[in-house]
Each structure stands twice: as C-alpha cells, then as structure tokens.
Scaffold this motif. Sequence first.
Motif, PDB file in Angstrom:
ATOM      1  N   VAL A   4      34.161  49.667  44.685  1.00  0.00           N
ATOM      2  CA  VAL A   4      34.492  48.416  44.616  1.00  0.00           C
ATOM      3  C   VAL A   4      35.938  48.923  43.294  1.00  0.00           C
ATOM      4  N   LEU A   5      37.326  48.048  43.491  1.00  0.00           N
ATOM      5  CA  LEU A   5      37.890  48.525  42.883  1.00  0.00           C
ATOM      6  C   LEU A   5      38.487  46.994  41.971  1.00  0.00           C
ATOM      7  N   CYS A   6      39.260  47.310  40.944  1.00  0.00           N
ATOM      8  CA  CYS A   6      39.358  46.694  39.672  1.00  0.00           C
ATOM      9  C   CYS A   6      40.923  46.372  39.511  1.00  0.00           C
ATOM     10  N   THR A   7      41.386  45.719  39.433  1.00  0.00           N
ATOM     11  CA  THR A   7      43.128  45.360  39.341  1.00  0.00           C
ATOM     12  C   THR A   7      43.476  44.029  38.504  1.00  0.00           C
ATOM     13  N   ALA A   8      44.548  44.126  38.282  1.00  0.00           N
ATOM     14  CA  ALA A   8      44.694  43.288  36.862  1.00  0.00           C
ATOM     15  C   ALA A   8      46.329  43.288  36.868  1.00  0.00           C
ATOM     16  N   LYS A   9      46.873  43.099  35.428  1.00  0.00           N
ATOM     17  CA  LYS A   9      48.080  43.479  34.756  1.00  0.00           C
ATOM     18  C   LYS A   9      48.927  43.485  35.819  1.00  0.00           C
ATOM     19  N   GLY A  10      49.600  43.940  36.848  1.00  0.00           N
ATOM     20  CA  GLY A  10      50.530  44.161  37.370  1.00  0.00           C
ATOM     21  C   GLY A  10      50.199  43.029  38.670  1.00  0.00           C
ATOM     22  N   LEU A  11      49.283  42.576  38.912  1.00  0.00           N
ATOM     23  CA  LEU A  11      48.897  42.541  40.086  1.00  0.00           C
ATOM     24  C   LEU A  11      49.743  40.335  40.039  1.00  0.00           C
ATOM     25  N   SER A  12      49.806  40.020  38.461  1.00  0.00           N
ATOM     26  CA  SER A  12      50.466  38.370  38.147  1.00  0.00           C
ATOM     27  C   SER A  12      51.513  38.802  37.607  1.00  0.00           C
ATOM     28  N   GLY A  13      51.954  39.953  37.871  1.00  0.00           N
ATOM     29  CA  GLY A  13      53.301  40.458  36.663  1.00  0.00           C
ATOM     30  C   GLY A  13      53.554  40.007  35.419  1.00  0.00           C
ATOM     31  N   VAL A  16      36.715  42.212  34.510  1.00  0.00           N
ATOM     32  CA  VAL A  16      36.736  42.500  36.017  1.00  0.00           C
ATOM     33  C   VAL A  16      36.160  43.757  36.267  1.00  0.00           C
ATOM     34  N   THR A  17      36.526  44.933  35.515  1.00  0.00           N
ATOM     35  CA  THR A  17      35.621  46.019  34.986  1.00  0.00           C
ATOM     36  C   THR A  17      34.188  45.826  34.186  1.00  0.00           C
ATOM     37  N   GLU A  18      34.075  44.577  33.582  1.00  0.00           N
ATOM     38  CA  GLU A  18      32.661  44.027  33.200  1.00  0.00           C
ATOM     39  C   GLU A  18      31.974  43.721  34.817  1.00  0.00           C
ATOM     40  N   ALA A  19      32.842  42.846  35.838  1.00  0.00           N
ATOM     41  CA  ALA A  19      32.379  41.986  36.329  1.00  0.00           C
ATOM     42  C   ALA A  19      31.770  43.625  37.579  1.00  0.00           C
ATOM     43  N   ALA A  20      31.823  44.093  38.124  1.00  0.00           N
ATOM     44  CA  ALA A  20      32.297  45.640  38.372  1.00  0.00           C
ATOM     45  C   ALA A  20      30.323  45.783  37.950  1.00  0.00           C
ATOM     46  N   ILE A  21      30.912  46.680  37.088  1.00  0.00           N
ATOM     47  CA  ILE A  21      29.685  46.783  36.101  1.00  0.00           C
ATOM     48  C   ILE A  21      28.265  45.850  37.167  1.00  0.00           C
ATOM     49  N   MET A  34      38.216  41.903  41.365  1.00  0.00           N
ATOM     50  CA  MET A  34      37.721  42.929  41.517  1.00  0.00           C
ATOM     51  C   MET A  34      37.104  42.447  42.994  1.00  0.00           C
ATOM     52  N   ILE A  35      37.416  43.888  43.726  1.00  0.00           N
ATOM     53  CA  ILE A  35      37.396  43.789  45.403  1.00  0.00           C
ATOM     54  C   ILE A  35      36.047  44.952  45.361  1.00  0.00           C
ATOM     55  N   CYS A  36      35.732  43.890  46.216  1.00  0.00           N
ATOM     56  CA  CYS A  36      34.219  45.230  46.501  1.00  0.00           C
ATOM     57  C   CYS A  36      34.179  44.765  48.191  1.00  0.00           C
ATOM     58  N   ARG A  37      33.733  45.964  48.830  1.00  0.00           N
ATOM     59  CA  ARG A  37      33.782  46.779  50.444  1.00  0.00           C
ATOM     60  C   ARG A  37      32.291  45.579  50.592  1.00  0.00           C
ATOM     61  N   ARG A  38      32.687  44.682  52.138  1.00  0.00           N
ATOM     62  CA  ARG A  38      31.675  44.124  53.114  1.00  0.00           C
ATOM     63  C   ARG A  38      30.764  43.965  53.002  1.00  0.00           C
ATOM     64  N   GLY A  39      30.025  45.370  53.018  1.00  0.00           N
ATOM     65  CA  GLY A  39      28.544  45.437  53.371  1.00  0.00           C
ATOM     66  C   GLY A  39      27.693  45.153  51.434  1.00  0.00           C
ATOM     67  N   ILE A  40      28.548  45.192  50.254  1.00  0.00           N
ATOM     68  CA  ILE A  40      28.423  44.929  49.483  1.00  0.00           C
ATOM     69  C   ILE A  40      29.123  43.493  49.218  1.00  0.00           C
ATOM     70  N   ALA A  41      29.316  42.759  49.384  1.00  0.00           N
ATOM     71  CA  ALA A  41      29.093  41.418  49.716  1.00  0.00           C
ATOM     72  C   ALA A  41      28.336  40.617  50.229  1.00  0.00           C
TER      73      ALA A  41
END
Length: 458
Positions: A283-292, A123-128, A300-307
């Motif tokens: 853009v916010l990338c998160t992982a690890k603790g998200l699925s525990g 997801v960090t790569e997806a954000a780039i 990878m979560i991006c702002r409405r305008g970007i999407a």
Amino acid sequence: MILPDLITDAQTTEERFLRHIFVRDQMAEWSRSPLVMAKADGVHYWDVHGKRYLDALSGIYVVSVGHNNRRVLDAIREQFETLTFSPSMHGTNPVAVQLATLLAELAPGDLDAVKFQCGGAEVTEAAIKLARQYHKLTGNPGKYKVISRYLSWHGSTLGALSASGLKSRKTVNEPLAPGFLHVFPPTCYRCPFGKSYPDCGVTCATLVESVIEMEDPATVAAVMVEPIGHTGGIIDPPPEYLPILRDLCDRHNVLLIFDEIITGAGRTGHLFAAETFGVTPDVLCTAKGLSGGYAPLSAMICRRGIADAFWGPVAENPGFVEGHTFEGNPISCAAGIAVLREILERDLCGNARAQGERLRRGFEALAKKYGVIGDVRGKGLFQGVEFVRDTNTKEPFPAEVGFGVRVGRRALANGLLCRFDPNWLAFGPPLVVTAEQLDEMLAVLDRSLGEALESLRT
Ligand SMILES: Cc1ncc(COP(=O)(O)O)c(C=O)c1O
C-alpha cells in the motif's frame, strides 16, 4: 460585528485578530512575529506586509509544480464550470476515475487501486484500516497490530497519530489507540544499536522480524514506514533497509505500507520513492505534492490482489468500509491530473535529481565552511542537514541553544522559508526550481548560518 472586509491584510498580524485562530505553532511565541502569507508566484511568497520569501519548502513539501501554475489553474477553472462536487456516499465522478486510472498506470508494480481523500492522515489511517479489513476478509481475523517507527509522523487523526512515533506530538494526546508498536528507525548517523554501517548487518531492519515473531505473526497486520523519514531529521535508509522489510513482510503475510505523503509526486527524483529505492509496497499513501496545494488531495494506492479481496458478493464481504465526505472531489482530482501532467511533460523528476545534486553540493560546501554540519541526508529535492557542535564527536549543540531554530529564524528574517528543528534543517523546494533559484536559496542559508553562529558569540 466585524466583517472580514473591514480587516485589512496588514491587520491580520495583530494579536487581537490572531486570538481568533489556532495555528500549528505555540501561539504566544508565534504571534510575536506572525507569518501571514498574502500571495505567491513560482518559488516565491509575499507576506501581508509585502516582504518576499524564497520558498525552499514548497509551503510544506506541497507546492510541487510551483505557485500560480497556469496549467493547474486552467484545469481547475475548467472543472469549476462542469462539476464541483459529486455524491461520495453513492458513487464517484469521471475525473476521480481518470486520476485513479492514471495513478494505477504510473505507480510501480501492481499497485493499481486507489482510494482518494483530502489529507495525509486520512490515507495513512485508511491504509491501516485496509490492512486490518484485508486480513479479516482473507481468513486472518487476528492480524491487527501495526508496526511503525519512533520519530515518524503519519498524521494527526487518532489512528495515524497512534502509528506516529513523535513524542512531542503524541504525549499530550495520550492515551492513544491500542495495537500500535514502534521500532527504531535507520538513523545511521546515530545508530540506536551503537553499530556502524555497513558492518551493522542493518540490524534496524532485521530486528523488525524479531518483533513480528515475538508479537506472534498471527497478530501483525502491517509495517508502516516513510521511505525517507522526515520529522526525525530526514532519515534516509541504507539501500538494504527497505528490501529487507519487503522480504520479511512477505514471509509473515504482513502488509508493507509506504507513507509517501512527502516523498511521492517526484520529490526524491522519481514519481515515488518506491522507485527510488526499487521496492514496491503493498500500500502506498501519497498527498501533499500530488495536487501541488491547489486543492486538498491524497491517495491510498494498493496492490491488485489486495483490492480484489474487496470485490465479490455482498453476502461475503461489505467492500472497503472507509470514507469521508470530500473523497474524490472533482476539483481536487482535476488539480491532481494537471499536476501529474506537468511533472511528466516537463520531466520534473529529472529536474529534482539534477537540482538535488546541486543542493547536496551546496549543503556540503556549507558543512565545510562552518564546521557545524555533521551529516547531509536525503534524496532529490528532499534533503537536510544535522547540526552538531563538534563534527568529530557528533556532540549536539546544547538544547537551550536550539541552533537549528536560530538558523531557521534568521533564514525567515532574511526571506527564506525552510524546515527547521533544534538539531536539523531541511530544504524541499518546488520541483520546478532552477539552478539560479537554488543557488539564491543556498546563499541566504549561508548568510543565516553565519548570523546564527555570530549570535552564539554575543
Ligand atoms: C510523512 C507524513 N505523513 C503523513 C502526514 C499527514 O498529512 P496531513 O497533515 O495532510 O494529514 C504528514 C504531514 O506532514 C507527513 O509528513
């Protein structure tokens, strides 16, 4: 032929079998005392020899809701009965849409379109890629450079690695991708500019604007930072740092990407560190603790305008060109929904704040007791200490002493899992940790620190 069931658990620590597997550590060194975990429950692990470990690291900042969590296990079991894989090339599945909707609801500001993957680097790569494609779609095709920080870690794939700033993991893989620049992180305890906060004017942040201007803003796509850096030794920025980055990114049409692979999912005392610092990235990338840790999952979560830029007639744009086979896997998404429910309904962010204060007091007491901790840093249940030989001069221990590693190895021997490096050590226990469990972890660290100091005298 050796079938797996002919190798006992205990045998899995024998070198003749370990020769068949790569781990992250240097193999020859690691195999002298290999750590092979067999089972876990709550905040504990047991290795294949039956030894118990207190997990002060959530595996590696992953097991947010504790090991063997009933709600998550039940959710996954239920999902197994319904759908385990959907055609990611051609569509998605209901659980992925449900989790995306939940994340859009929970993420701050107008962060509300989600791309799921399995790991942090994906997801960090997806954000780039999102940043580059977004600028192309919105009339700025020359914007491609990514500014990130020395000492950072964004993952092992070549793009994420190119953005990372950790020379020990980069040099061996060079040459890396072009278009990546690095700036100094906010290491206030050892300011790279020889200044002191707050009189420094937060040069480490304001200088990013000079870098953008020197590079030519028309070529810069994104600034990517971990809100609290990990691999440099828990780099916790002063409060002005991220707001300054936000402002300069806005002024130069540069996307601000937060790598919240570790800091997301409640670790700093809010669901996202973006809330802890009051700054919404693009853009916010998160992982690890998200699925525990119950299944591989990152977002990878991006702002409405970007999407929105990726919608529209196919003749004008091809959508977001990025994907992996297992993205939005229903089992992983079911785990993600159950983990978020657990965090919200049990107010684990509140617990992270409360236990985080206890952890801070515990580290500070150890600093007082031993006189070899120069700085305590971090927020919530993501905190660490920097070891120094002299707290007045900040002189580190000589490299050959590897003091932090000595402490960490003593801790492992004493049944405590934490993160350690030559000069620092960190805790990141499950968000469900109780005061008693945290005290027990700190007591083992106390003993291990004493033993490490004793070992210097012999
Ligand atoms: C801050 C940060 N970003 C990205 C990554 C990469 O995540 P993964 O190892 O899941 O690819 C990590 C992994 O430790 C990390 O700590």
